[in-house]
Write a protein that holds these residues in place. Structure first.
Motif, mmCIF file in Angstrom:
data_model
loop_
_atom_site.group_PDB
_atom_site.id
_atom_site.type_symbol
_atom_site.label_atom_id
_atom_site.label_comp_id
_atom_site.label_asym_id
_atom_site.label_seq_id
_atom_site.Cartn_x
_atom_site.Cartn_y
_atom_site.Cartn_z
ATOM 1 N N GLU A 158 153.277 21.320 34.006
ATOM 2 C CA GLU A 158 153.813 22.664 34.198
ATOM 3 C C GLU A 158 152.850 23.537 35.000
ATOM 4 N N GLY A 159 151.544 23.329 34.802
ATOM 5 C CA GLY A 159 150.567 24.103 35.546
ATOM 6 C C GLY A 159 150.169 23.481 36.865
ATOM 7 N N ASP A 160 150.651 22.280 37.119
ATOM 8 C CA ASP A 160 150.376 21.576 38.377
ATOM 9 C C ASP A 160 148.871 21.404 38.603
ATOM 10 N N PHE A 161 148.207 20.800 37.604
ATOM 11 C CA PHE A 161 146.788 20.491 37.747
ATOM 12 C C PHE A 161 146.466 19.244 36.930
ATOM 13 N N GLY A 162 145.505 18.481 37.407
ATOM 14 C CA GLY A 162 144.976 17.343 36.661
ATOM 15 C C GLY A 162 145.932 16.179 36.480
ATOM 16 N N VAL A 163 147.018 16.112 37.230
ATOM 17 C CA VAL A 163 147.950 14.996 37.099
ATOM 18 C C VAL A 163 147.670 13.987 38.203
ATOM 19 N N HIS A 164 148.052 12.733 37.959
ATOM 20 C CA HIS A 164 147.901 11.686 38.957
ATOM 21 C C HIS A 164 149.055 10.695 38.796
ATOM 22 N N PRO A 165 149.330 9.913 39.817
ATOM 23 C CA PRO A 165 150.467 8.964 39.724
ATOM 24 C C PRO A 165 150.221 7.916 38.644
ATOM 25 N N ILE A 166 151.335 7.400 38.110
ATOM 26 C CA ILE A 166 151.213 6.382 37.064
ATOM 27 C C ILE A 166 150.795 5.028 37.643
ATOM 28 N N THR A 167 151.043 4.788 38.926
ATOM 29 C CA THR A 167 150.665 3.512 39.532
ATOM 30 C C THR A 167 149.143 3.402 39.600
ATOM 31 N N GLY A 168 148.638 2.303 39.105
ATOM 32 C CA GLY A 168 147.198 2.081 39.110
ATOM 33 C C GLY A 168 146.477 2.695 37.940
ATOM 34 N N GLY A 169 147.171 3.421 37.073
ATOM 35 C CA GLY A 169 146.540 4.040 35.918
ATOM 36 C C GLY A 169 146.894 3.317 34.626
ATOM 37 N N PRO A 170 146.324 3.783 33.513
ATOM 38 C CA PRO A 170 146.618 3.130 32.220
ATOM 39 C C PRO A 170 148.101 3.145 31.861
ATOM 40 N N LEU A 171 148.791 4.249 32.153
ATOM 41 C CA LEU A 171 150.217 4.315 31.830
ATOM 42 C C LEU A 171 151.024 3.335 32.675
ATOM 43 N N GLY A 172 150.640 3.159 33.925
ATOM 44 C CA GLY A 172 151.346 2.199 34.776
ATOM 45 C C GLY A 172 151.188 0.775 34.282
ATOM 46 N N TYR A 173 149.951 0.419 33.882
ATOM 47 C CA TYR A 173 149.729 -0.922 33.346
ATOM 48 C C TYR A 173 150.453 -1.104 32.012
ATOM 49 N N ALA A 174 150.508 -0.054 31.212
ATOM 50 C CA ALA A 174 151.238 -0.144 29.942
ATOM 51 C C ALA A 174 152.721 -0.358 30.185
ATOM 52 N N LEU A 175 153.279 0.343 31.166
ATOM 53 C CA LEU A 175 154.687 0.138 31.507
ATOM 54 C C LEU A 175 154.948 -1.301 31.948
ATOM 55 N N LEU A 176 154.068 -1.825 32.790
ATOM 56 C CA LEU A 176 154.246 -3.196 33.264
ATOM 57 C C LEU A 176 154.152 -4.192 32.121
ATOM 58 N N TRP A 177 153.172 -4.020 31.241
ATOM 59 C CA TRP A 177 152.976 -4.952 30.135
ATOM 60 C C TRP A 177 154.130 -4.883 29.135
ATOM 61 N N MET A 178 154.546 -3.689 28.760
ATOM 62 C CA MET A 178 155.591 -3.544 27.749
ATOM 63 C C MET A 178 156.933 -4.059 28.255
ATOM 64 N N HIS A 179 157.243 -3.792 29.509
ATOM 65 C CA HIS A 179 158.511 -4.296 30.035
ATOM 66 C C HIS A 179 158.478 -5.809 30.225
ATOM 67 N N THR A 180 157.301 -6.365 30.478
ATOM 68 C CA THR A 180 157.194 -7.827 30.531
ATOM 69 C C THR A 180 157.445 -8.426 29.157
ATOM 70 N N MET A 181 156.874 -7.823 28.117
ATOM 71 C CA MET A 181 157.110 -8.297 26.753
ATOM 72 C C MET A 181 158.582 -8.142 26.363
ATOM 73 N N LEU A 182 159.199 -7.056 26.826
ATOM 74 C CA LEU A 182 160.623 -6.857 26.525
ATOM 75 C C LEU A 182 161.476 -7.930 27.191
ATOM 76 N N ALA A 183 161.172 -8.254 28.441
ATOM 77 C CA ALA A 183 161.927 -9.302 29.142
ATOM 78 C C ALA A 183 161.708 -10.658 28.494
ATOM 79 N N ALA A 184 160.469 -10.946 28.077
ATOM 80 C CA ALA A 184 160.194 -12.228 27.428
ATOM 81 C C ALA A 184 160.919 -12.329 26.084
ATOM 82 N N GLY A 185 160.902 -11.265 25.289
ATOM 83 C CA GLY A 185 161.624 -11.281 24.018
ATOM 84 C C GLY A 185 163.122 -11.423 24.196
ATOM 85 N N PHE A 186 163.652 -10.781 25.231
ATOM 86 C CA PHE A 186 165.080 -10.909 25.512
ATOM 87 C C PHE A 186 165.418 -12.346 25.903
ATOM 88 N N ALA A 187 164.575 -12.974 26.726
ATOM 89 C CA ALA A 187 164.827 -14.358 27.136
ATOM 90 C C ALA A 187 164.764 -15.304 25.946
#
Length: 250
Positions: A158-187
């Motif tokens: 909201e204040g437009d400060f201190g933010v950075h893209p999710i790609t290459g950060g901890p949240l981006g890696y968490a998204l990749l890992w969790m969705h991989t686990m979701l796809a594996a569990g679905f399979a």
């Protein structure tokens, strides 16, 4: 995944699992023309497998972002510090229940018309219960894609400060890992549904049940002959005449 689309995605995954569960795995081309087996009295093992997927895979994936990235999970629309923890618990229960709900709804829709469910009816149920929720979730994500592409807090966005893209950060890696686990569990769940034992206990590869062949009467065994009585005449020994006297000359 974002909290506002997680129930929709879970409902769609449940409908997809219902379609895979309806596939006859022992027939060629079953995934191209699925025929649901919705006979009355069918075992509840498919629903149990879907519930395990919802509790052990889908709900933990949703809970991770509610706990470790709550502001991102709500697309920075609200300050999650003002949201009671009971709301997160209700959302988590809703996420876990959405998968079996989609599974049961798709099965009942496929069997609602009566008669034997066909592949066309299965595809129609798949489009209604999986395609529609996924389309709504995709539209919501695209509408909020700019906010979801940021990693920060509600105040930072909201204040437009201190933010950075999710790609290459901890949240981006968490998204990749969790969705991989979701796809594996679905399979894994799909594989278990396709390999399950057919209704009625028939094993894969067994011939279909049919009328039993009539038993051909076999010929009776030959009657055993009674033993002949032994001769009562005294046996003659070589060189002896009647009365035990020798019949040799001299």
């Amino acid at each position: 995944m974002p909290a506002f689309v997680a129930p929709l995605v879970g409902f769609a995954l449940g409908a997809l699992l219902a379609w895979f569960s309806a596939a006859a795995s022992h027939r060629p081309g079953a995934l191209r023309a699925a025929e649901p087996r919705l006979a009355s009295g069918a075992p509840d093992r498919p629903l149990a497998l879907v519930s395990l997927f919802a509790v052990l895979v889908f709900a933990p994936v949703c809970a991770y972002f509610l706990v470790f990235a709550p502001d991102w999970s709500f697309a920075y629309l609200v300050d999650t510090r003002q949201i009671p923890s009971a709301v997160d618990l209700v959302l988590l229960l809703l996420d876990a229940a959405s998968v079996p709900a989609g599974f049961v709804a798709a099965q009942r829709f496929a069997a609602s018309a009566g008669g034997r469910p066909t592949a066309q009816r299965s595809i129609r149920a798949l489009a209604v219960f999986a395609g529609a929720p996924l389309a709504i979730a995709l539209i919501a994500v695209l509408a909020l894609s700019r906010r979801l592409a940021l990693d920060g807090t509600y105040r930072q966005v909201e204040g437009d400060f201190g933010v950075h893209p999710i790609t290459g950060g901890p949240l981006g890696y968490a998204l990749l890992w969790m969705h991989t686990m979701l796809a594996a569990g679905f399979a894994v769940t799909v594989s278990a549904l396709l390999r399950r034992e057919p209704p009625g206990g028939a094993q894969k590869g067994e011939p279909p049940a049919g009328p039993r062949p009539r038993a051909v009467p076999s010929a009776p065994p030959p009657a055993a002959e009674p033993p002949r009585p032994a001769s009562t005449r005294p046996q003659r020994r070589l060189g002896l005449g009647k009365g035990g006297r020798s019949n040799r000359p001299g």
